[in-house]
Design a protein around this motif. Structure first.
Motif, mmCIF file in Angstrom:
data_model
loop_
_atom_site.group_PDB
_atom_site.id
_atom_site.type_symbol
_atom_site.label_atom_id
_atom_site.label_comp_id
_atom_site.label_asym_id
_atom_site.label_seq_id
_atom_site.Cartn_x
_atom_site.Cartn_y
_atom_site.Cartn_z
ATOM 1 N N ASN A 322 -10.617 31.061 20.566
ATOM 2 C CA ASN A 322 -10.000 32.044 21.445
ATOM 3 C C ASN A 322 -9.529 33.280 20.693
ATOM 4 O OD1 ASN A 322 -10.471 30.502 23.712
ATOM 5 N ND2 ASN A 322 -8.522 29.435 23.580
ATOM 6 N N VAL A 326 -11.181 36.913 21.643
ATOM 7 C CA VAL A 326 -10.435 38.138 21.964
ATOM 8 C C VAL A 326 -10.902 39.284 21.072
ATOM 9 C CG1 VAL A 326 -8.165 39.246 21.893
ATOM 10 C CG2 VAL A 326 -8.393 36.959 22.860
ATOM 11 N N ILE A 362 -15.637 40.834 29.205
ATOM 12 C CA ILE A 362 -15.116 39.565 29.725
ATOM 13 C C ILE A 362 -16.199 38.492 29.628
ATOM 14 C CG2 ILE A 362 -14.128 38.374 31.720
ATOM 15 C CD1 ILE A 362 -13.090 41.089 32.689
ATOM 16 N N PHE A 365 -16.096 37.275 26.195
ATOM 17 C CA PHE A 365 -14.935 36.406 25.999
ATOM 18 C C PHE A 365 -15.162 35.030 26.625
ATOM 19 C CE2 PHE A 365 -11.032 34.499 27.594
ATOM 20 C CZ PHE A 365 -10.260 34.458 26.438
ATOM 21 N N ILE A 366 -15.637 35.007 27.867
ATOM 22 C CA ILE A 366 -15.832 33.740 28.575
ATOM 23 C C ILE A 366 -16.841 32.872 27.827
ATOM 24 C CG2 ILE A 366 -16.790 32.707 30.672
ATOM 25 C CD1 ILE A 366 -14.023 33.738 31.141
ATOM 26 N N SER A 369 -14.823 31.856 24.533
ATOM 27 C CA SER A 369 -13.489 31.252 24.651
ATOM 28 C C SER A 369 -13.604 29.767 24.933
ATOM 29 C CB SER A 369 -12.686 31.926 25.762
ATOM 30 O OG SER A 369 -13.244 31.650 27.024
ATOM 31 N N ASP A 372 -8.961 27.820 27.372
ATOM 32 C CA ASP A 372 -7.847 28.762 27.558
ATOM 33 C C ASP A 372 -7.212 28.477 28.922
ATOM 34 O OD1 ASP A 372 -6.105 30.882 27.181
ATOM 35 O OD2 ASP A 372 -7.549 32.409 27.813
ATOM 36 N N GLN A 375 -4.856 30.800 30.458
ATOM 37 C CA GLN A 375 -5.358 32.168 30.356
ATOM 38 C C GLN A 375 -4.499 33.044 29.435
ATOM 39 O OE1 GLN A 375 -5.216 30.714 33.753
ATOM 40 N NE2 GLN A 375 -7.163 29.954 32.976
ATOM 41 N N TYR A 377 -5.030 33.798 26.286
ATOM 42 C CA TYR A 377 -5.853 34.700 25.485
ATOM 43 C C TYR A 377 -6.572 35.718 26.362
ATOM 44 C CZ TYR A 377 -4.928 31.603 21.566
ATOM 45 O OH TYR A 377 -4.304 30.873 20.581
ATOM 46 N N GLN A 378 -6.952 35.319 27.563
ATOM 47 C CA GLN A 378 -7.632 36.275 28.433
ATOM 48 C C GLN A 378 -6.665 37.348 28.922
ATOM 49 O OE1 GLN A 378 -10.240 34.528 31.285
ATOM 50 N NE2 GLN A 378 -10.846 36.477 32.164
ATOM 51 N N HIS A 524 -11.383 39.722 36.175
ATOM 52 C CA HIS A 524 -10.901 38.647 35.308
ATOM 53 C C HIS A 524 -10.809 37.330 36.083
ATOM 54 C CE1 HIS A 524 -9.774 40.385 31.387
ATOM 55 N NE2 HIS A 524 -9.595 41.502 32.051
ATOM 56 N N ILE A 528 -13.186 33.845 35.666
ATOM 57 C CA ILE A 528 -12.584 32.539 35.379
ATOM 58 C C ILE A 528 -13.025 31.514 36.416
ATOM 59 C CG2 ILE A 528 -10.409 31.251 35.348
ATOM 60 C CD1 ILE A 528 -9.102 33.640 34.100
#
Length: 615
Positions: A322, A326, A362, A365-366, A369, A372, A375, A377-378, A524, A528
């Protein structure tokens, strides 16, 4: 970065250091770090000199690669890795792990072999066990490593006093394939043909009774039945004569036994079509990057004298992944922005670029990651991206002000010179000044219509000229007192109109900013939810697979009249169904918590963003 066939040959992933302790090789870790695709991990284990490496070379689509041990010496040391593009699953990388041959008497370190076996189980999505001859009691006794898994692997960080973790192994362990080499028997039972899978399952049948002999006989069989939900068997005839076996890497397909070649191709097709991407608890699919980190987490636990724990590994992996997710997502976002943005830029265009860059960031990241769950870190990424966006908006504002100021100087320069010369301090000068000012203001707006802050710059300029305009008005003797009073009122009205223009410009920018934040919040949350749906679907399939396996095992135990074991299996089935029900019921509260959490984060960011932008 995807693998893209970068590896022309295998490299060592896990080896012994100078002190005899396991360690992850940096070269291999760097290769895995560059693989952002999901990975399908196939490990092969077995006694040394059983032809493990040949099967892995076939899976890699190569004649040579992993070293073949054609002598009495074990060639493979530690665990070797070969990453190739998956032949059937687009966007996936096939990671082949060839392990050191087990049972090499020269090593004299039984615990080392156990750890190699455990790591193969922990890292793979499909485990291939390679053996010679037949599946009999001796062959199963040689697979004693599977009976030691309960001592050397833990599922949870803390276990209750009466809790049996081994019941959970089946949920996290890979599928199991037994490859029986140099098989010369007929696949028959009671004079009827059977499949290789039926041959394996028949070999794993349990004995009745509670004697020590029965318990010893049943132990490896119970472990295989209870730990591996999916079991498959392939039997291979001898591939060539003795002379040919010593030069397997040089033999062409025409020189191999046709039945062996046919079975080898069937084996490869099965692995390609049925091996799933590697996952950890929660149905989370891992990438090459995560696999490298996972290997380091497990090896570090072993080096420090601890028992590898799946729950702790997920926690450690989550933190590593994570933090990196980021950083890489933010770097991607910034690169996309600076690649496309040339200041000054229209706010709507800047917003569009920001929106696309943020959505793709994003995605990055997804993909990277891991677990998480809150969330944290998101939300951190959302705040950091908006900080960067805010700074870019401020720079855009400042650059636009500079350009508007330059236009203002160029447009109003003649007016200011005439004012400085006193050209308007005469009868009729005021109307000339007003006409000139009106015309130049029109020219200024025409030249700055695409720039933000133009009305703010103009408002500031007109405000500065208010006293001069009043002075020119008072000095114009051609105007009556009533006309002068009317002009004073008109000036006040114009100033109010200009202030209103400035306010409208500011409001438009604020509305754009609020829309950006709302869109960001929605993106976001949506990302998720999509990720959660994928993970929950994978977890649902895994749970159903495990449930089916346990139901099959319960029926098999009842058929053998093993009532006590069947009752224990029944309890495991009830617990699994209860957990599945809880997971299903928790979905609405998780969705609400995620949406609320991002809403709160957005509200926290937005006021500070507004204050700084419109300072």
């Amino acid at each position: 970065m995807a693998c893209g066939g970068l590896m022309s040959a295998p490299v060592c992933l896990i080896e012994n250091d100078e002190n005899g302790k396991l360690r992850v090789r940096k070269e291999a870790k760097d290769i895995l770090d560059g693989i952002s695709e999901p990975v399908v991990v196939v490990s092969v284990v077995g006694l040394y000199r059983t032809g493990k490496s040949y099967l892995m070379n076939r899976l890699a689509g190569q004649q040579t690669g992993f070293a073949l041990g054609c002598t009495i010496e074990s060639k493979t040391k530690g665990i070797w890795m070969w990453c190739v593009p998956h032949p059937n699953k687009k966007g996936h990388t096939l990671v082949l792990l060839d392990t050191e041959g087990l049972g090499d008497v020269k090593k004299g370190d039984e615990k080392h072999d156990t750890w190699i076996f455990c790591l193969a189980v922990l890292l793979s999505s499909t485990l291939v066990y390679n053996s010679l001859g037949v599946i009999d009691n001796m062959a199963l006794e040689k697979l004693h490593y599977v009976t030691e898994l309960t001592e050397n692997i833990r599922v949870k960080a803390e276990v209750g006093q009466h809790e049996d973790e081994s019941a959970d192994f089946i949920r996290f362990f890979p599928s199991f394939v037994w490859a029986v080499r140099d098989f010369s028997l007929k696949l028959e039972k009671e004079d009827k043909p059977i499949t290789s899978d039926e041959y394996l399952e028949g070999s794993l049948e349990l004995k009745q009774g509670s004697s020590p002999q029965a318990a010893q006989y049943n132990l490896p069989r119970s472990c295989l039945r209870n730990f591996f939900a999916v079991r498959k068997c392939f039997v291979f005839p001898r591939p060539a004569n003795t002379e040919g076996l010593q030069k397997m890497e040089e033999l062409t397909e025409e020189e191999l036994d046709s039945k062996f070649l046919e079975q080898a191709n069937t084996f490869c097709r099965y692995i390609y079509n049925n091996s799933e991407p590697k996952t950890v608890s929660g149905g989370r699919t891992i990438t090459g990057t995560a696999l490298g980190n996972l290997a380091e987490v497990y090896v570090e636990a072993i080096r420090s004298g601890k028992v590898p724990c799946l729950e702790n590994a997920v926690v450690s992996l989550a933190k590593i992944q994570n933090v990196r997710a980021v950083a890489e997502a933010l770097q991607f976002y910034m690169t996309e922005l600076f690649k496309l943005v040339q200041l000054p830029i229209n706010p709507a265009e800047l917003s569009n670029i920001h929106t696309v860059a943020e959505k793709n960031a994003i995605d990055v990241f997804i993909t990277m990651s891991f677990s998480d769950n809150d969330q944290i870190y998101q939300k951190e990424l959302m705040g950091k991206m908006f900080d960067e966006y805010q700074q870019l908006c401020e720079q855009n504002q400042e650059e636009s002000v500079k350009q508007c100021e330059a236009v203002r100087h160029a447009v109003f320069d003649t007016l200011e010179k005439s004012v400085f010369d006193g050209s308007y301090l005469r009868p009729g000068g005021y109307r000339q000044y007003r006409d000139t000012l009106r015309q130049l203001t029109h020219d200024y707006r025409a030249r700055t219509h695409s720039l933000i802050m133009s009305e703010k710059v103009l408002s500031k300029f007109l405000k500065e000229k208010e006293d001069i305009e009043n002075m020119i008005l008072q000095a114009d003797e051609s105007l009556s007192k009533a006309e002068q009073e009317n002009e004073v009122q008109r000036l006040k009205n114009e100033i109010q109109e200009q202030q209103q223009r400035n306010l409208e410009e500011r409001n438009r920018l604020q509305e754009q900013m609020f829309e950006d934040m709302q869109r960001s919040h929605k993106e976001h949350v949506n990302q998720i939810f999509r990720q959660m749906e994928r993970e929950q679907e994978r977890m649902r399939r895994d749970n159903e697979r495990v449930l089916e396996a346990k139901l099959r095992e319960k029926d098999a135990l009842l058929q053998k009249d093993l009532q006590e074991q069947a009752f224990q299996m029944h309890r495991q089935i009830d617990r699994l169904r209860s957990e599945m029900h809880k997971e299903e019921k928790s979905k609405p509260s998780i969705v609400s918590r995620i949406a609320g959490g991002f809403g709160a984060a957005a509200k926290k960011i937005l006021p500070d963003f507004a204050v700084k932008w419109f300072k």
